[in-house]
Design an enzyme around this catalytic site. Structure first.
Site, mmCIF file in Angstrom:
data_model
loop_
_atom_site.group_PDB
_atom_site.id
_atom_site.type_symbol
_atom_site.label_atom_id
_atom_site.label_comp_id
_atom_site.label_asym_id
_atom_site.label_seq_id
_atom_site.Cartn_x
_atom_site.Cartn_y
_atom_site.Cartn_z
ATOM 1 N N ARG A 89 0.828 -1.205 0.000
ATOM 2 C CA ARG A 89 0.000 0.000 0.000
ATOM 3 C C ARG A 89 0.866 1.261 0.000
ATOM 4 N NH1 ARG A 89 -0.709 4.786 2.588
ATOM 5 N NH2 ARG A 89 -0.315 3.750 4.588
ATOM 6 N N ASP A 90 1.522 1.546 1.089
ATOM 7 C CA ASP A 90 2.317 2.767 1.196
ATOM 8 C C ASP A 90 3.508 2.738 0.249
ATOM 9 O OD1 ASP A 90 2.807 5.280 2.278
ATOM 10 O OD2 ASP A 90 4.172 4.501 3.787
ATOM 11 N N HIS A 92 6.737 4.576 12.187
ATOM 12 C CA HIS A 92 6.687 4.427 10.727
ATOM 13 C C HIS A 92 7.697 5.424 10.164
ATOM 14 C CE1 HIS A 92 4.162 3.856 6.931
ATOM 15 N NE2 HIS A 92 4.935 4.888 6.608
ATOM 16 N N HIS A 141 10.424 6.904 7.379
ATOM 17 C CA HIS A 141 10.986 6.991 6.035
ATOM 18 C C HIS A 141 12.480 7.281 6.161
ATOM 19 C CE1 HIS A 141 7.255 7.153 3.414
ATOM 20 N NE2 HIS A 141 6.780 7.055 4.646
ATOM 21 N N CYS A 174 5.822 9.530 -0.714
ATOM 22 C CA CYS A 174 4.506 10.062 -0.355
ATOM 23 C C CYS A 174 4.048 10.954 -1.496
ATOM 24 C CB CYS A 174 4.552 10.859 0.953
ATOM 25 S SG CYS A 174 2.943 11.557 1.412
ATOM 26 N N ASN A 192 10.058 4.069 2.657
ATOM 27 C CA ASN A 192 10.052 3.622 4.047
ATOM 28 C C ASN A 192 11.335 2.856 4.339
ATOM 29 O OD1 ASN A 192 7.000 3.992 4.943
ATOM 30 N ND2 ASN A 192 6.981 3.208 2.863
#
Length: 335
Positions: free
Chosen positions: A51-52, A243, A245, A276, A285
């Site tokens: 997803r991300d 979370h 990056h 993002c 990430n």
């Protein structure tokens, strides 16, 4: 924090201490009660690559590739794999195939597959597609909130309240995200108190876990410690995740600080995929492979097979025609 392992224990012989920790003063070994900050015995990894990690790809990734990636990750021992996002294709075109992805994967009984649902419409669509866990995505930055989800922080929390209420009726757990926890692409530095305010609201709404995101990867070990110290006054460590990056190469140090402060859930992305779409310049990430290498090197259990994660990383990098962002995979493949 429950059962913990310690990086240095006083029972070590001085010879072993000197060999393994030559940078530490002898005084630390001599003082029987002294030891480095404690670390969790087990860390839960939340894989966010599908997803991300993929949402920022400029070229649309074929649905079958997304499904195969998730299926490969399901065989690694990862306990949680964030599968897709039920957002409007107008905002994130990459996730327009969310229903097909969620219905197409081979679900493992040992894996949870949460999906992102920004509002009640997204939640209803996710449930109809078979979602049994969802996540809501807020921000500690007012400007980022308006640009990312087109509403104020307060308005977003009101939307999330609807989602959480509906989820409770369906018996579906909800995870919360707080973006820009260590910096914003528009506002710059974000006050820890603002992060705490949003994290507390999400926790009080009923989110079982709140993930604090360094969305643009500008955080340092110092700013992570400062932010967490504030958040921990209102939200217990057992309900927090980080979370990170890796824009400035600080993701692993920041995660280590979080572990030392009691956090035992970490988000990561296979092959370091990500960025993002609303934060220009943000890199991917922290890679799941690099995180696993660090955790296993510290003697921390994860239940995840590093080699199988690397294979999944090889697959998606080949599909995207790019090199992995994982330092571990780069080093291994070059040997």
């Amino acid at each position: 924090m429950g059962n913990v392992s310690s990086a240095v224990k006083h029972c070590l012989s001085y010879e072993t201490f000197l060999r393994d920790y030559p940078w530490l003063p002898r005084l630390l070994w001599e003082e029987k009660c002294s030891e480095l900050p404690k670390l969790p015995v087990y860390v839960k990894i939340v894989e966010v690559g599908p997803r991300d990690g993929l949402q920022n790809e400029k070229e649309i990734v074929p649905t079958e590739v997304k499904i195969q990636l998730i299926d490969l990750l399901s065989q690694t021992g990862l306990p949680v794999i964030e599968a897709t996002s039920f957002v409007s294709s107008k905002w994130v075109a990459q996730m327009a195939d969310h229903t097909a992805v969620l219905k197409g994967i081979k679900r493992s009984p040992d894996v949870r597959y949460p999906v992102l649902t920004p509002n009640i419409q997204g939640f209803q669509a996710a449930v109809a597609a078979g979602a049994n866990e969802v996540a809501v995505f807020g921000s500690a930055s007012e400007t980022f909130s308006r640009k990312n989800i087109n509403c104020s922080i307060e308005e977003s929390l009101q939307r999330f309240e609807q989602v959480v209420s509906a989820a409770k009726q369906e018996g579906i757990p909800v995870r919360g995200y707080v973006s820009c926890a260590l910096g914003c692409p528009y506002e710059g530095q974000v006050k820890p108190s603002q992060v705490t305010k949003v994290a507390k609201r999400l926790f009080e709404l009923g989110c079982y876990e709140v993930s604090l995101g360094d969305t643009i990867g500008v955080g340092t070990a110092g700013s992570m410690a400062e932010m967490l110290s504030d958040v921990l006054t209102e939200v217990p460590a057992g309900a927090l995740a980080v979370h990170c990056h890796d824009t400035y190469g600080q993701a692993l140090p920041n995660i280590l600080i979080a572990l030392q402060m009691g956090v035992s859930v970490v988000d990561a992305s296979v092959a370091g995929l990500g960025g993002c779409p609303f934060a220009k310049g943000a890199s991917g990430n922290v890679s799941t492979e690099d995180l696993l290498y660090m955790l296993h090197g510290l003697g921390i259990e994860t239940g995840v097979d590093l080699l199988k994660v690397m294979e999944a990383g090889d697959f998606i990098c080949k599909a995207l025609n790019r090199k992995t962002n994982s330092k571990v995979s780069q080093a291994t493949r070059n040997n």
